[in-house]
Motif scaffolding. Structure first.
Motif, PDB file in Angstrom:
ATOM      1  N   ASP B 230      29.501 -76.172  50.705  1.00  0.00           N
ATOM      2  CA  ASP B 230      28.095 -75.999  50.317  1.00  0.00           C
ATOM      3  C   ASP B 230      27.918 -76.102  48.813  1.00  0.00           C
ATOM      4  O   ASP B 230      27.012 -76.778  48.336  1.00  0.00           O
ATOM      5  CB  ASP B 230      27.582 -74.626  50.775  1.00  0.00           C
ATOM      6  CG  ASP B 230      27.024 -74.705  52.182  1.00  0.00           C
ATOM      7  OD1 ASP B 230      26.854 -75.842  52.667  1.00  0.00           O
ATOM      8  OD2 ASP B 230      26.771 -73.640  52.784  1.00  0.00           O
ATOM      9  N   VAL B 231      28.771 -75.413  48.083  1.00  0.00           N
ATOM     10  CA  VAL B 231      28.671 -75.422  46.625  1.00  0.00           C
ATOM     11  C   VAL B 231      28.809 -76.850  46.090  1.00  0.00           C
ATOM     12  O   VAL B 231      28.140 -77.252  45.146  1.00  0.00           O
ATOM     13  CB  VAL B 231      29.756 -74.512  45.996  1.00  0.00           C
ATOM     14  CG1 VAL B 231      29.795 -74.671  44.484  1.00  0.00           C
ATOM     15  CG2 VAL B 231      29.493 -73.060  46.369  1.00  0.00           C
ATOM     16  N   LYS B 318      35.532 -71.197  44.750  1.00  0.00           N
ATOM     17  CA  LYS B 318      34.089 -71.258  44.992  1.00  0.00           C
ATOM     18  C   LYS B 318      33.333 -70.612  43.825  1.00  0.00           C
ATOM     19  O   LYS B 318      32.359 -71.166  43.317  1.00  0.00           O
ATOM     20  CB  LYS B 318      33.749 -70.532  46.299  1.00  0.00           C
ATOM     21  CG  LYS B 318      32.292 -70.655  46.699  1.00  0.00           C
ATOM     22  CD  LYS B 318      31.911 -69.686  47.797  1.00  0.00           C
ATOM     23  CE  LYS B 318      30.942 -68.658  47.276  1.00  0.00           C
ATOM     24  NZ  LYS B 318      30.710 -67.540  48.194  1.00  0.00           N
ATOM     25  N   THR B 322      30.845 -72.511  41.267  1.00  0.00           N
ATOM     26  CA  THR B 322      29.453 -72.086  41.210  1.00  0.00           C
ATOM     27  C   THR B 322      29.041 -71.912  39.755  1.00  0.00           C
ATOM     28  O   THR B 322      27.978 -72.369  39.331  1.00  0.00           O
ATOM     29  CB  THR B 322      29.259 -70.763  41.984  1.00  0.00           C
ATOM     30  OG1 THR B 322      29.846 -70.918  43.262  1.00  0.00           O
ATOM     31  CG2 THR B 322      27.785 -70.427  42.149  1.00  0.00           C
ATOM     32  N   LYS B 323      29.917 -71.270  38.986  1.00  0.00           N
ATOM     33  CA  LYS B 323      29.659 -71.075  37.552  1.00  0.00           C
ATOM     34  C   LYS B 323      29.567 -72.427  36.834  1.00  0.00           C
ATOM     35  O   LYS B 323      28.607 -72.722  36.142  1.00  0.00           O
ATOM     36  CB  LYS B 323      30.805 -70.260  36.909  1.00  0.00           C
ATOM     37  CG  LYS B 323      30.523 -68.781  36.802  1.00  0.00           C
ATOM     38  CD  LYS B 323      31.512 -68.096  35.847  1.00  0.00           C
ATOM     39  CE  LYS B 323      32.916 -68.061  36.432  1.00  0.00           C
ATOM     40  NZ  LYS B 323      33.986 -67.564  35.592  1.00  0.00           N
ATOM     41  N   LEU B 325      29.054 -75.393  37.891  1.00  0.00           N
ATOM     42  CA  LEU B 325      27.963 -76.290  38.273  1.00  0.00           C
ATOM     43  C   LEU B 325      26.609 -75.661  38.027  1.00  0.00           C
ATOM     44  O   LEU B 325      25.570 -76.238  38.349  1.00  0.00           O
ATOM     45  CB  LEU B 325      28.093 -76.695  39.746  1.00  0.00           C
ATOM     46  CG  LEU B 325      29.386 -77.443  40.102  1.00  0.00           C
ATOM     47  CD1 LEU B 325      29.516 -77.621  41.597  1.00  0.00           C
ATOM     48  CD2 LEU B 325      29.425 -78.805  39.409  1.00  0.00           C
ATOM     49  N   LYS B 327      25.141 -73.135  39.427  1.00  0.00           N
ATOM     50  CA  LYS B 327      24.334 -72.844  40.622  1.00  0.00           C
ATOM     51  C   LYS B 327      24.056 -71.355  40.751  1.00  0.00           C
ATOM     52  O   LYS B 327      24.814 -70.540  40.290  1.00  0.00           O
ATOM     53  CB  LYS B 327      25.063 -73.350  41.858  1.00  0.00           C
ATOM     54  CG  LYS B 327      25.026 -74.855  41.905  1.00  0.00           C
ATOM     55  CD  LYS B 327      25.242 -75.392  43.309  1.00  0.00           C
ATOM     56  CE  LYS B 327      25.114 -76.899  43.288  1.00  0.00           C
ATOM     57  NZ  LYS B 327      25.667 -77.545  44.466  1.00  0.00           N
TER      58      LYS B 327
END
Ligand code: FAD
Ligand code: FAD
Lengths: 248, 327
Positions: B230-231, B318, B322-323, B325, B327
């Motif tokens: 998903d990420v 993950k 997340t960091k 990118l 998000k």
């Protein structure tokens, strides 16, 4: 129902491919040949339909004497008859399909089952070609099949979805993994298969149309680096993916 | 007489597939090298607007066949249409993408127009006025160079291999043609399409794939794979071991008896790297492997490896992504 099942004889999936001395085909030495894995789904489906509706299952293979081994496997699983469409020369899918279709014109099957793909030349073509040569419809990559009252319903796998297809009979179905769980031949089946004759017919002549100029090995992938161990390696991995590979 | 290449662009729900742009771009390049012209063909129902987009990738002329009976794919219906247009346009070369549709359609058309197919090509070039195609055989363990010798030469191009390039901003001119679809042309009919992965990306269409194997220990741990996917906006893949165990659906299986993929990034989590698995994914541009066994064969093909427990590394990865990118 008269059901024809086409089986190809292929190097097993463990095979380490070496290019042969002609530079165009693989070196067959030390290669273990087996029935094409997808064709086991095709044979199983044929047997299931015969068990339900009655009829006859004939297994066909086009090639040299070695293909008899694969035909024996189909017989051991439960096919009634086996026919070797004999030709020792190399044929591409077009010429293989011509040979099969010519035989089927006189056999007049109600249903033809093939595998989704032969795992040697990976063409995914024989089913569609045979169907068109016979002027009948085809359903490729089938994961579900139902036949009732002369009508055929199938599900075929497409990207992220299944297409529900209705087709008229006779029809060619190409079996995909998921269609069924192929049975193992029983000991009795294996013994009986040894006694059943394999009919030999010269395959109808046909020219190959896809000419192989040369075969080569793909470039070796160089092993990359171990970035590190465990969770500690994660920041460096993310950095490499962004800055070196630039894929995210 | 100069050659015309006909390239089929594929639509689903009125939208042209990304891989069709790749095919059109390559067809343009080959047409230029042969000193010929290119026409694209789009089949469906009310698809003229989508078809105009193809100008962006080098097709100035697009033949459109609109028919309510062609809204969904039908093997016999589409075979009829393509065969008729091939004859009408007098084309000797046909390009398709090696998608579910392209692979189904190509052999049927070949039989009808007296052609032959070089399937799933990963390279195409012009040599002495003729197209030489390279295609993987034996699950990618070897490559063959082939020439098609037939009145109509058909090539299917593996998705994700050829570059679509940047859109040029030009709009294609549309030429509507009609083909009579009746009787035998509807011997196969699609009555329904059911999504198997509920809006999720298919592995064959994804730029990034996150795949899990038996090293994830239990089907309950696959949420880790899904979250990471998903990420990244990635598709979820699987080894056969976990498909056979019923942890994951068949259509996620990557490998010799599953799907062949070549994404920009393939992340293998707890997958040993058996030869049958490698056959399906080793042409990925970048491969990342997480495995607790430093001698696992997957590291032989991985560009970047982490030796460690996937159950610990994946959540950390993950979080870090997340960091990174934002998000
Ligand atoms: C030495 C040698 C060289 C060869 N060189 C080539 C080559 O260069 N190019 C090439 O395309 N083929 C070649 N073949 C033939 C190849 O082994 C296959 O039989 C044939 O190509 C079909 O494979 P495919 O990938 O086209 O089949 P697909 O279209 O992927 O097969 C789909 C299904 O069709 C059926 N089928 C396929 N082949 C046969 C068969 N022979 N008999 C019965 N049913 C069959 C099976 O049910 C199979 O699951 C060669 C064979 C030999 C022995
Ligand atoms: C005819 C045939 C066709 C086949 N086709 C395919 C195919 O299409 N696709 C396919 O994938 N396989 C295929 N296979 C099966 C293949 O041979 C392997 O059995 C399979 O790929 C193994 O799956 P795996 O890597 O998930 O499992 P395993 O081989 O069991 O590997 C699990 C890996 O996880 C690692 N591990 C364990 N715990 C952890 C942890 N906590 N963290 C990180 N790593 C861990 C282990 O070190 C090991 O390397 C086929 C086999 C045959 C015979």
């Amino acid at each position: 129902m008269k059901i024809a099942v086409c089986v190809s004889h292929v190097p097993d999936t463990e095979t380490k491919v070496k290019v042969g001395s002609d530079g165009k085909t693989i070196d067959p030495s030390g290669v273990n040949y087996v029935v094409n894995p997808y064709d086991e789904f095709a044979v199983e489906e044929a047997l299931k339909i015969r068990e339900k509706d009655g009829g006859e299952v004939v297994a066909l293979s086009l090639g040299g004497d070695a293909n008899k081994e694969t035909l024996r496997k189909a017989l051991a699983m439960g096919a009634d008859k086996a026919v070797l469409l004999k030709d020792d020369s190399e044929r591409d899918s077009f010429a293989v399909a011509k040979g099969i279709a010519e035989y089927l014109k006189s056999y007049e099957p109600d249903l033809v089952l093939v595998g989704k793909q032969s795992i040697d030349y990976d063409n995914l073509q024989v089913g569609g070609l045979v169907a068109e040569f016979l002027g009948i419809p085809s359903v490729s990559v089938a994961v579900k099949l139902e036949i009732a009252d002369g009508k055929l319903k199938a599900e075929r796998e497409i990207e992220g979805a299944h297409e529900h297809v209705e087709a008229s009979l006779p029809c060619v179905i190409a079996a995909q993994r998921g269609l069924n769980d192929p049975r193992y031949p029983s000991l009795k089946g294996i013994m009986q298969a040894k006694k059943k004759p394999i009919e030999e017919v010269d395959a109808a002549k046909a020219e190959s149309r896809v000419k192989v100029l040369g075969m080569k090995k793909p470039p070796e992938k160089q092993p990359g680096k171990i970035v590190g161990e465990g969770v500690d390696a994660v920041p460096e991995l993310v950095r490499l993916l962004r800055e070196e590979a630039k894929v995210i | 007489m100069s050659v015309t290449i006909l390239a089929i662009a594929e639509q689903r729900n009125g939208e042209i597939k990304k891989t069709s742009f790749e095919t059109i771009r390559k067809a343009r390049e080959i047409a230029d090298e042969l000193g010929g012209s290119l026409k694209a063909l789009v089949i469906g129902n009310t698809i003229n607007d989508a078809a105009k987009e193809l100008g962006n990738y080098g097709a100035e002329q697009v033949v459109v066949v609109n028919d309510e009976k062609l809204t969904h794919y039908s093997t016999t219906g589409y075979t009829k249409v393509v065969s008729e247009i091939v004859k009408k346009e007098n084309t000797g070369i046909l390009f398709l993408s090696a998608t579910a549709l392209g692979k189904d359609l190509a052999p049927c058309v070949a039989a009808r127009v007296d052609g032959a197919v070089a399937a799933d090509c990963t390279e195409l070039k012009v040599d002495d006025g003729d197209i030489v195609a390279t295609r993987p055989v034996f699950a990618g363990k070897a490559l063959i160079d082939v020439k098609v010798e037939a009145p109509v030469k058909i090539f299917t191009l593996r998705p994700n291999v050829f570059a679509a390039g940047e859109p040029s901003g030009s709009e294609a001119s549309i030429e509507e043609q009609s083909v009579d679809i009746s009787g035998d042309d509807l011997k196969t009919k699609v009555t329904e399409i059911t999504e198997t992965s509920k809006g999720k990306l298919d592995v064959t269409e994804a730029d990034i794939i996150v795949s899990g194997g038996r090293g994830l220990k239990s089907p309950d741990n696959f949420y880790l794979v899904e979250e990471l996917a998903d990420v990244l906006g990635a598709a979820v893949g699987a080894s056969r071991a976990v498909v056979d165990a019923g942890w994951r659906p068949h259509d996620e299986q990557v490998g010799q008896t599953g799907k062949t993929v070549s994404p920009a990034l393939y992340i293998a989590l707890g997958i040993s790297g058996a030869v049958q698995h490698l056959a399906g994914m080793s042409s990925s541009k970048y491969i990342v492997a997480v495995n607790k066994d430093k001698d696992a064969p997957i590291f032989q093909v991985a560009d970047y490896g982490i030796v460690g427990d996937a159950l610990e590394v994946v959540p950390a990865l993950k979080e870090e992504l997340t960091k990174a990118l934002g998000k």
